[in-house]
Write an enzyme that holds these catalytic residues in place. Structure first.
Site, PDB file in Angstrom:
ATOM      1  N   ASP A  76       0.837  -1.200   0.000  1.00 54.38           N
ATOM      2  CA  ASP A  76       0.000   0.000   0.000  1.00 54.38           C
ATOM      3  C   ASP A  76       0.871   1.250   0.000  1.00 54.38           C
ATOM      4  OD1 ASP A  76      -2.084  -1.666   0.093  1.00 54.38           O
ATOM      5  OD2 ASP A  76      -2.791  -1.107   2.100  1.00 54.38           O
ATOM      6  N   GLY A  77       1.943   1.184   0.761  1.00 55.27           N
ATOM      7  CA  GLY A  77       2.842   2.343   0.865  1.00 55.27           C
ATOM      8  C   GLY A  77       3.434   2.689  -0.494  1.00 55.27           C
TER       9      GLY A  77
ATOM     10  N   TYR B 273       2.222   1.889  -3.369  1.00 52.05           N
ATOM     11  CA  TYR B 273       1.135   2.325  -4.236  1.00 52.05           C
ATOM     12  C   TYR B 273       0.843   3.816  -4.005  1.00 52.05           C
ATOM     13  CZ  TYR B 273      -3.519   2.686  -6.287  1.00 52.05           C
ATOM     14  OH  TYR B 273      -4.600   3.078  -7.025  1.00 52.05           O
TER      15      TYR B 273
ATOM     16  N   GLU C 157     -20.519  47.675 -13.409  1.00 48.79           N
ATOM     17  CA  GLU C 157     -21.728  46.857 -13.470  1.00 48.79           C
ATOM     18  C   GLU C 157     -21.528  45.586 -12.668  1.00 48.79           C
ATOM     19  OE1 GLU C 157     -24.015  47.722 -17.651  1.00 48.79           O
ATOM     20  OE2 GLU C 157     -22.831  45.891 -17.427  1.00 48.79           O
TER      21      GLU C 157
ATOM     22  N   GLU D  87     -27.412  37.996  -8.310  1.00 45.86           N
ATOM     23  CA  GLU D  87     -28.040  36.680  -8.492  1.00 45.86           C
ATOM     24  C   GLU D  87     -28.550  36.171  -7.145  1.00 45.86           C
ATOM     25  OE1 GLU D  87     -25.192  33.929 -10.111  1.00 45.86           O
ATOM     26  OE2 GLU D  87     -24.558  35.294 -11.696  1.00 45.86           O
TER      27      GLU D  87
ATOM     28  N   LYS E 172     -28.867  33.879  -4.112  1.00 42.56           N
ATOM     29  CA  LYS E 172     -27.933  32.885  -3.588  1.00 42.56           C
ATOM     30  C   LYS E 172     -28.749  31.675  -3.161  1.00 42.56           C
ATOM     31  CE  LYS E 172     -23.998  32.432  -0.486  1.00 42.56           C
ATOM     32  NZ  LYS E 172     -24.388  31.205   0.167  1.00 42.56           N
TER      33      LYS E 172
ATOM     34  N   ASP F 114     -29.783  28.240  -1.680  1.00 39.61           N
ATOM     35  CA  ASP F 114     -29.305  27.480  -0.524  1.00 39.61           C
ATOM     36  C   ASP F 114     -29.435  25.985  -0.806  1.00 39.61           C
ATOM     37  OD1 ASP F 114     -28.325  26.977   1.957  1.00 39.61           O
ATOM     38  OD2 ASP F 114     -30.148  27.498   3.046  1.00 39.61           O
TER      39      ASP F 114
ATOM     40  N   ARG G 201     -18.723  19.768  -4.104  1.00 39.22           N
ATOM     41  CA  ARG G 201     -17.671  20.735  -3.841  1.00 39.22           C
ATOM     42  C   ARG G 201     -16.563  20.114  -2.984  1.00 39.22           C
ATOM     43  NH1 ARG G 201     -16.427  24.419   0.080  1.00 39.22           N
ATOM     44  NH2 ARG G 201     -15.497  26.338  -0.686  1.00 39.22           N
TER      45      ARG G 201
ATOM     46  N   TYR H 252     -24.685  28.706 -12.635  1.00 38.23           N
ATOM     47  CA  TYR H 252     -24.293  30.109 -12.496  1.00 38.23           C
ATOM     48  C   TYR H 252     -22.812  30.417 -12.690  1.00 38.23           C
ATOM     49  CZ  TYR H 252     -23.581  28.233  -7.768  1.00 38.23           C
ATOM     50  OH  TYR H 252     -23.210  27.455  -6.713  1.00 38.23           O
TER      51      TYR H 252
ATOM     52  N   LYS I 148     -21.726  39.882  -8.579  1.00 36.43           N
ATOM     53  CA  LYS I 148     -20.497  39.543  -9.318  1.00 36.43           C
ATOM     54  C   LYS I 148     -20.172  40.654 -10.305  1.00 36.43           C
ATOM     55  CE  LYS I 148     -21.815  34.698  -9.157  1.00 36.43           C
ATOM     56  NZ  LYS I 148     -22.283  33.522  -9.900  1.00 36.43           N
TER      57      LYS I 148
ATOM     58  N   LYS J 285     -25.998  38.587   2.684  1.00 38.44           N
ATOM     59  CA  LYS J 285     -26.919  37.690   3.379  1.00 38.44           C
ATOM     60  C   LYS J 285     -28.167  38.424   3.851  1.00 38.44           C
ATOM     61  CE  LYS J 285     -24.410  33.904   3.378  1.00 38.44           C
ATOM     62  NZ  LYS J 285     -24.020  33.186   4.571  1.00 38.44           N
TER      63      LYS J 285
ATOM     64  N   CYS K   4      -9.379  25.104  35.251  1.00 39.33           N
ATOM     65  CA  CYS K   4      -9.778  24.428  34.025  1.00 39.33           C
ATOM     66  C   CYS K   4     -10.792  23.333  34.360  1.00 39.33           C
ATOM     67  CB  CYS K   4      -8.546  23.825  33.360  1.00 39.33           C
ATOM     68  SG  CYS K   4      -8.945  22.745  31.981  1.00 39.33           S
TER      69      CYS K   4
ATOM     70  N   CYS L 146      -8.919  19.762  33.634  1.00 42.01           N
ATOM     71  CA  CYS L 146      -7.791  19.199  34.379  1.00 42.01           C
ATOM     72  C   CYS L 146      -7.627  19.835  35.749  1.00 42.01           C
ATOM     73  CB  CYS L 146      -6.498  19.326  33.571  1.00 42.01           C
ATOM     74  SG  CYS L 146      -5.911  21.014  33.428  1.00 42.01           S
TER      75      CYS L 146
ATOM     76  N   CYS M 207      -6.267  27.798  30.302  1.00 36.88           N
ATOM     77  CA  CYS M 207      -5.769  26.777  31.211  1.00 36.88           C
ATOM     78  C   CYS M 207      -4.248  26.833  31.148  1.00 36.88           C
ATOM     79  CB  CYS M 207      -6.271  25.405  30.762  1.00 36.88           C
ATOM     80  SG  CYS M 207      -5.355  24.050  31.481  1.00 36.88           S
TER      81      CYS M 207
ATOM     82  N   CYS N  36      -2.821  18.989  29.988  1.00 36.24           N
ATOM     83  CA  CYS N  36      -4.284  19.156  30.061  1.00 36.24           C
ATOM     84  C   CYS N  36      -4.929  18.285  28.973  1.00 36.24           C
ATOM     85  CB  CYS N  36      -4.684  20.610  29.860  1.00 36.24           C
ATOM     86  SG  CYS N  36      -6.474  20.818  29.676  1.00 36.24           S
TER      87      CYS N  36
HETATM   88  S1  IVH Z   1     -20.703  31.932  -7.257  1.00 40.71           S
HETATM   89  C1  IVH Z   1     -16.183  32.115  -6.973  1.00 40.71           C
HETATM   90  N1  IVH Z   1     -23.326  32.179  -7.484  1.00 40.71           N
HETATM   91  O1  IVH Z   1     -22.787  29.963  -2.390  1.00 40.71           O
HETATM   92  C2  IVH Z   1     -17.656  32.220  -6.936  1.00 40.71           C
HETATM   93  N2  IVH Z   1     -22.481  30.840  -5.690  1.00 40.71           N
HETATM   94  O2  IVH Z   1     -21.065  30.969  -0.241  1.00 40.71           O
HETATM   95  C3  IVH Z   1     -18.291  30.997  -6.385  1.00 40.71           C
HETATM   96  N3  IVH Z   1     -24.192  29.796  -4.298  1.00 40.71           N
HETATM   97  O3  IVH Z   1     -20.181  27.644  -2.786  1.00 40.71           O
HETATM   98  C4  IVH Z   1     -19.720  30.922  -6.214  1.00 40.71           C
HETATM   99  N4  IVH Z   1     -25.934  30.598  -5.383  1.00 40.71           N
HETATM  100  O4  IVH Z   1     -22.584  26.904  -3.353  1.00 40.71           O
HETATM  101  C5  IVH Z   1     -22.304  31.638  -6.771  1.00 40.71           C
HETATM  102  N5  IVH Z   1     -25.597  32.456  -7.810  1.00 40.71           N
HETATM  103  C6  IVH Z   1     -24.610  31.911  -7.118  1.00 40.71           C
HETATM  104  C7  IVH Z   1     -24.822  31.070  -5.992  1.00 40.71           C
HETATM  105  C8  IVH Z   1     -23.728  30.559  -5.303  1.00 40.71           C
HETATM  106  C9  IVH Z   1     -25.528  29.832  -4.372  1.00 40.71           C
HETATM  107  C10 IVH Z   1     -23.425  29.070  -3.271  1.00 40.71           C
HETATM  108  C11 IVH Z   1     -22.320  28.191  -3.794  1.00 40.71           C
HETATM  109  C12 IVH Z   1     -21.052  28.690  -3.150  1.00 40.71           C
HETATM  110  C13 IVH Z   1     -21.592  29.378  -1.935  1.00 40.71           C
HETATM  111  C14 IVH Z   1     -20.633  30.431  -1.439  1.00 40.71           C
END
Ligand code: IVH
Length: 702
Positions: free
Chosen positions: A51-52, A54, A132, A136, A138, A140, A159, A247, A311, A335, A429, A432, A447, A453
């Site tokens: 294994d090593g 490899y 500009e 987008e 975000k 979840d 990811r 995206y 962006k 956020k 602590c 400990c 501590c 500890c």
């Molecule tokens: S761009 C380098 N666009 O948010 C730019 N991310 O907090 C990388 N996510 O890991 C991300 N909607 O999973 C981008 N319209 C959007 C997104 C988005 C959701 C998530 C994505 C990323 C995380 C970062």
């Protein structure tokens, strides 16, 4: 002359010393050797090498590919998306890392973000030039990377840690939003990134079915999507109606657009779903408008969002802005405010961290906040508790924003029980019993028993083995804690001696032979470790992944780092100055690093670790033939065409080291307008000086 002609076997030559031609030959040989070993092991169940050996082949292959990304073979072992190993998914190394985003929480922070862009890209300091940004939603969900070759879907990954994800190709193939074949004009190689999510309606229906069947109930759509996507049996995924919004891009063989907006349009043309609520905004006001509009629509959307992503629209600007550590300078997440809930603070607990800091935390009556059940929350430190006068028994308001740890915001005084006593931080602590002392000027109480500890030792080993460090699969917190109590593990180096206790491990209740085999194997694999990971694993105060990388890049080998840190003990010495000069390392951080290496106990542990490990030298990524790679450059004065920060980033991208002050080691001093003492120092030391124009010519930017 190539290595063969010199009569030396290629396999014996360090990766760093191989020429490109030899590397090509060696990569072919490695692909063949690893494939043969795989067949012997998996198909014939008759391993021919250890294994090593490899793992050494695999690591050599990875190191060579990291050094010569252009030579990665289609049949390289690193590219193989073969059968999942028993008990998990195969790994896929992202050709272009999947990064995260920085956060802003209000208009002021957003304004700072834009101001930062204007400072970095010098020509934008003129406020009349509009920037500009694309706003987008975000989403979840779970980010995925989808790879297309000649327009055909070939593989897909989670990811993971951003560098390596899990191969979930089979699962992704069951999602109807993921096109199997793209339409129109597609680059030969195209990696598309996006978010897989479960619509809210489907989430509710799924939970009802789960409940009926007596199966697990998911806390929120995101968890349900994760659980559905990471199924070893893809037929389960197929029964869950997952969706996708695309995206971003990863590796692409050609530029697909000049703007983010244009790229999104191309995505649609190829057949990907793109979120319909995306807007191009010309400034702060328009961004805030988009943010507020989406906020109002949030509850009525059929998917969860946790914010907005902004962006920079122009892709050439994105490229120049680049990244800091793991987040782009050209994008940020905005956020939505945290969700709040009311509950009872049952008790204030104390946790002892790896540096001995005693951290108070709240033990709560479990409560659901934004779809997640919370039973613990952070209380920060004793001053914060005193300021807000939190007491056991209080009714409190807690909040949770995104992935951030829940916090206790306030106590409702009118509901305080009559017998509630003020909180007193323990002076010993809890683990400990040694005195816990708070030094003047510090917020934390520590501590004092650094050597023995148990809590500190256990936390240190947990950190050492964790994902971003040694990443030893199968050695989780619970195991480390038990092994520590049983005396099998006292220091990180003991991990590599666990194999001496193999018999004892096999006798443990609830441990099959297979888990022991896997654990010992995973440990052996990690005996060879890249320098930056090793540094990060040491748990030096203030040194996280990014700083560990800076140190690795600067000192290249562990021996050099250690010697330099010992020399740097003398304040004002050249070694001390050199450390402080590293772009990104401040003086308090530098002092912590020096102190860590000066400590006798740490020195012993390092000696011990060095006997167990092979710490790989840092391999600077091969940069396209640059006249300045490896050179040390200092910038002074005001530059005309680019900001100082952009100049530094550009120099680093070309393989140069950027320092903050001039010394004998400086190769070039680039002098802008109104330069001060540095020019004089350079003249004294005979360091080559360049005007901005000469510099730009030298790096080929003019
Ligand atoms: S761009 C380098 N666009 O948010 C730019 N991310 O907090 C990388 N996510 O890991 C991300 N909607 O999973 C981008 N319209 C959007 C997104 C988005 C959701 C998530 C994505 C990323 C995380 C970062």
């Amino acid at each position: 002359m190539n290595a063969k002609a010199a009569g030396k076997s290629l396999r014996d030559i360090d990766v760093a010393d191989l020429s490109e031609d030899d590397a090509k030959t060696e990569l072919a040989a490695l692909a063949a050797a690893i494939a043969a070993a795989d067949t012997a092991y998996h198909q014939n169940d008759a391993p021919e090498i250890t294994d090593g050996d490899y793992d050494a082949l695999r690591r050599r292959n990875d190191a060579l590919e990291a050094r010569f990304p252009g030579l990665v073979r289609a049949d390289s072992p690193s590219q193989r998306v073969g059968a999942a190993p028993a008990g998990g998914f195969a790994k896929i190394t992202h050709r272009v890392p999947m990064l995260s985003l920085g956060n802003v929480f209000n208009e002021e922070e957003l304004a700072d973000f834009i101001a930062g862009i204007r400072r970095f890209l010098r020509e934008l300091s003129d406020e009349s030039i509009a920037i500009e940004l694309v706003a987008e939603p975000k989403i979840d969900g779970l980010s995925v990377s989808l790879r297309y070759e000649k327009g055909v879907f070939v593989s897909g990954a989670t990811r993971g840690d951003g560098a390596v994800g899990e191969d979930i190709t089979a699962n992704l193939k069951t999602i109807k939003d993921v096109p199997q074949k793209l339409t129109g004009d597609v680059p030969d190689v195209l990696e598309v990134r996006g978010e897989v999510y479960l619509p809210k309606g489907e989430f509710r229906a799924l939970n009802e079915r789960q409940a009926d069947a007596g199966e697990k109930i998911f806390a929120n759509p995101r968890n349900a999507a994760a659980g559905s996507l990471r199924q070893l049996d893809a037929s389960v995924t197929a029964r869950r109606p997952l969706r996708l919004f695309a995206y971003a891009w990863g590796e692409v063989s050609e530029r697909t657009s000049e703007t983010q907006k244009g790229f999104l349009e191309r995505l649609e043309g190829w057949g990907f779903p793109v979120n319909p609520r995306i807007r191009v905004c010309a400034g702060l006001e328009a961004l805030m408008q988009a943010y507020n509009d989406l906020g109002s629509a949030r509850a009525s959307l059929d998917y969860d969002i946790d914010g907005m992503v902004y962006k920079v629209n122009r892709i050439d600007w994105q490229e120049r802005l680049g990244f800091v550590s793991r987040a782009p300078r050209w994008a940020v997440a905005h956020k939505y405010p945290a969700e709040k809930a009311e509950t009872i603070l049952k008790e204030i607990g104390i946790q002892v961290g790896r540096t001995g800091v005693l951290t108070p935390f709240a033990i709560l009556e479990p409560v659901t906040v934004g779809g997640v059940v919370v039973s613990r929350a952070t209380l920060h430190n004793e001053d914060e508790i005193a300021r807000k006068d939190f007491r056991a028994g209080d009714t409190v308001i807690i909040q949770r924003a995104g992935d951030v740890i829940p916090q206790v915001v306030e106590a409702l005084m009118e509901r305080r029980p009559a017998n509630a006593k003020p909180f007193a931080m323990p002076e010993t602590c809890p683990d400990c019993g040694s005195p816990a002392v708070r030094h003047e000027g510090e917020v934390a109480r520590r501590c004092t028993n650094r050597l023995t500890c148990p809590a500190q030792a256990v936390e240190g080993i947990i950190h050492f083995a964790s994902r971003g460090c040694f990443d030893i699969e199968g050695l989780g917190e619970k195991h480390i804690d038990t092994f520590y109590k049983e005396g099998l593990l006292k220091t990180p180096a003991d991990i590599f001696r666990l194999k001496d206790h193999e018999a004892a491990l096999r006798e443990r209740e609830g441990w099959g032979d297979k888990s022991v085999d896997n654990l010992l194997r995973n440990i052996e694999v990690r005996r060879t470790i890249p320098l930056e990971r090793f540094i990060g694993a040491l748990g030096i105060p203030q040194v996280g992944e990014a700083t560990a990388k800076l140190l690795a890049r600067h000192y290249l080998t562990f021996a050099a780092l250690r010697a330099a840190m010992v020399a740097a003990k003398v304040i004002g010495s050249e070694a001390y100055q050199d450390l402080n000069d590293i772009n990104g390392i401040g003086s308090s951080m530098a002092d912590d690093i020096v102190e860590f290496f000066a400590d006798e106990h740490n020195a012993k542990q390092l000696d011990d670790l060095e006997t167990q490990l092979r710490i790989e030298p840092f391999l600077p990524p091969q940069v396209v033939a640059s006249s300045i790679s490896g050179k040390t450059v200092v910038f002074t004065g005001t530059l005309e065409t680019v900001s100082r920060n952009e100049a530094k980033a550009r120099a680093e991208a070309l393989g140069a080291k950027v320092a903050g002050s001039v010394s004998k080691k400086t190769d070039y001093l680039v002098i802008g307008a109104d330069a001060g003492s540095k020019a004089k120092k350079a003249a004294e030391l005979g360091v080559t000086t360049l005007t901005e124009e000469e510099w730009l010519k030298m790096i080929g930017d003019m």
